[in-house]
Design an enzyme around this catalytic site. Structure first.
Site, mmCIF file in Angstrom:
data_model
loop_
_atom_site.group_PDB
_atom_site.id
_atom_site.type_symbol
_atom_site.label_atom_id
_atom_site.label_comp_id
_atom_site.label_asym_id
_atom_site.label_seq_id
_atom_site.Cartn_x
_atom_site.Cartn_y
_atom_site.Cartn_z
ATOM 1 N N ASN A 42 0.845 -1.204 0.000
ATOM 2 C CA ASN A 42 0.000 0.000 0.000
ATOM 3 C C ASN A 42 0.877 1.248 0.000
ATOM 4 O O ASN A 42 2.107 1.147 -0.026
ATOM 5 C CB ASN A 42 -0.957 -0.026 1.201
ATOM 6 C CG ASN A 42 -0.201 -0.091 2.505
ATOM 7 O OD1 ASN A 42 0.518 0.832 2.859
ATOM 8 N ND2 ASN A 42 -0.321 -1.206 3.224
ATOM 9 N N ASP A 98 -3.846 -6.302 5.306
ATOM 10 C CA ASP A 98 -4.808 -7.151 6.014
ATOM 11 C C ASP A 98 -4.758 -8.595 5.529
ATOM 12 O O ASP A 98 -5.082 -9.512 6.274
ATOM 13 C CB ASP A 98 -6.227 -6.591 5.826
ATOM 14 C CG ASP A 98 -6.430 -5.312 6.635
ATOM 15 O OD1 ASP A 98 -5.834 -5.220 7.725
ATOM 16 O OD2 ASP A 98 -7.159 -4.413 6.173
#
Ligand code: CTP
Length: 404
Positions: free
Chosen positions: A210, A280
């Protein structure tokens, strides 16, 4: 908790600037109460400050009604910092001689909080030796004097004695508080901070990740070092920031690696701050060889499985730690943040609105709201948009307050 500022206003035409100052201080997340001398009330009304601060404005010393509310001694004890802006030559003279003939001078004589004063007066009064002697005396007593600006004055004179602009005053107050706040408030504490993005491999050349740059974590590391803590940063390998002087850095790749290192170093730590944007999910079966395109295949399906929650695991494994989480949300910010505070068993969570592109990931600025575990009985703290360095200093102030 954020410092409580008692803003004292004395008589002078520049008192109108104090209204903007009160507003800026509140915007920066401070708690502000206002007290005024009788002559200040001639220039600007207490109602203005009541509306701006949401608090009753204190003006009377010998008033039974007022003393039944928050009396002058309570007011003196409430303040973490007293700021006199504008400070008139008259009030400066009274303070230098220990007089306590109105609420402002009485409170200042009674307080143990530091006092900053911003003199504002006509240039000839400012140049007067009596005024300068009084200021020198106050400086010796530990008062912090904010130098006046020079320029055209309301009376038409030109020279020194103008009250600095509210933005300048606000900046000087923040700087003063930072030094006070970070004055070794975390001395002897060990802080572990996660920062940046984790990197989850797909095959030997590709990964999922990310946009987190690690700026917030590094700003916090700097602020914690400044507050006297021993700091270890557990950073994602894409973080390219210089390690803050005095901090140690350990580089990790995946969320699993981050958890492993955190479990090792947190055993002896006192505070755990999780700013990392941990992926995640990870790829269930990482290809050992580079994945190849084939003529008959238009797509690729990756099977993802959940990563461990580093923060939640650390807070459960080491309940002695003070744990701080961060949350980036795009909607229903308060509910999500409070949910994470409880679910991850945290002491504090700082949340920002990532739908605002001028803050958050990669930006030098941030704006946050901080929530605390119910046991502390504290209200949320709003930190208006400011540099990540400044936000970090304020957050360290919040952490230090929880340790008291
Ligand atoms: N965090 C963590 N390990 C994870 C996920 C999150 O340590 N696997 C930490 C982050 O560093 C942050 C806090 O938990 O301090 C909240 O992270 P966030 O991603 O906002 O929360 P999630 O629990 O992942 O929830 P969601 O993505 O559904 O919003």
């Amino acid at each position: 908790m954020t410092p409580k500022i008692l803003l004292a206003i004395t008589g002078g035409i520049s008192a109108y600037k104090s209204a903007i100052l009160a507003r800026l201080l509140i915007k920066n997340g401070h708690q502000v109460r206002v007290m005024m001398t009788p002559s200040a009330c001639e220039f600007i009304t207490p109602l203005t400050f009541q509306a701006l601060t949401g608090n009753e404005v204190h003006t009377e010393l010998l008033d039974a009604q007022a003393e039944r509310g928050m009396g002058h001694i309570e007011l003196a004890k409430w303040a973490d910092l007293v700021v006199i802006a504008p400070a008139s030559a008259n009030t400066i003279g009274k303070l230098a001689n220990g007089l306590a003939d109105n609420l402002v001078t009485a409170v200042i004589l009674a307080t143990t909080a530091p006092v900053m004063l911003a003199p504002a007066m006509n240039q000839a009064m400012w140049g007067n030796t009596i005024v300068q002697d009084n200021l020198a005396k106050l400086a010796r007593f530990g008062f912090t004097i904010i130098a006046p600006d020079s320029g055209e004055q309301a009376c038409g004179d030109v020279g020194a004695g103008r009250l600095p602009e509210p933005e300048t005053l606000c900046e000087q107050i923040s700087q003063f508080l930072t030094v006070q706040n970070t004055a070794q408030t975390l001395a002897g504490k060990m802080v572990v901070i996660t920062a940046g993005a984790t990197l989850e491999p797909i095959d030997p050349v590709r990964y999922l990740s990310n946009h987190s740059t690690g700026k917030m974590g590094y700003a916090l590391a700097k602020a914690c070092v400044g507050a006297g803590a021993k700091v270890i940063i557990i950073a994602g390998e894409k973080v390219s920031l210089p390690t803050p002087l005095g901090a140690e850095k350990c580089t990790i790749g995946t969320a699993d690696e981050m958890l492993k290192v955190c479990l090792q170093v947190c055993e002896k730590a006192d505070i755990f701050i999780a700013t990392a944007a941990v992926a995640d999910f990870k790829v269930a079966n990482i290809a050992t060889q580079k994945l190849k395109k084939t003529a008959d295949n238009d797509g690729l399906t990756l099977h993802l499985v959940k990563n461990p929650d580093v923060l939640a695991t650390i807070s459960t494994t080491y309940p002695h730690l003070l744990t701080v989480g961060f949350a980036a949300e795009t909607q229903d910010i308060e509910n999500y943040a409070k949910g994470k505070l409880i679910a991850k068993n945290l002491d504090m969570i700082a949340v920002n609105d990532v739908s605002d592109k001028t803050i958050g990931f990669g930006s030098d600025d941030n704006a946050m709201t901080v929530f605390f575990a119910e046991k502390y009985g504290l209200d949320k703290v709003n930190l208006a948009k400011m540099s990540k360095d400044k936000i970090a200093e304020r957050l360290v102030g919040c952490v230090a307050n929880l340790l008291k």
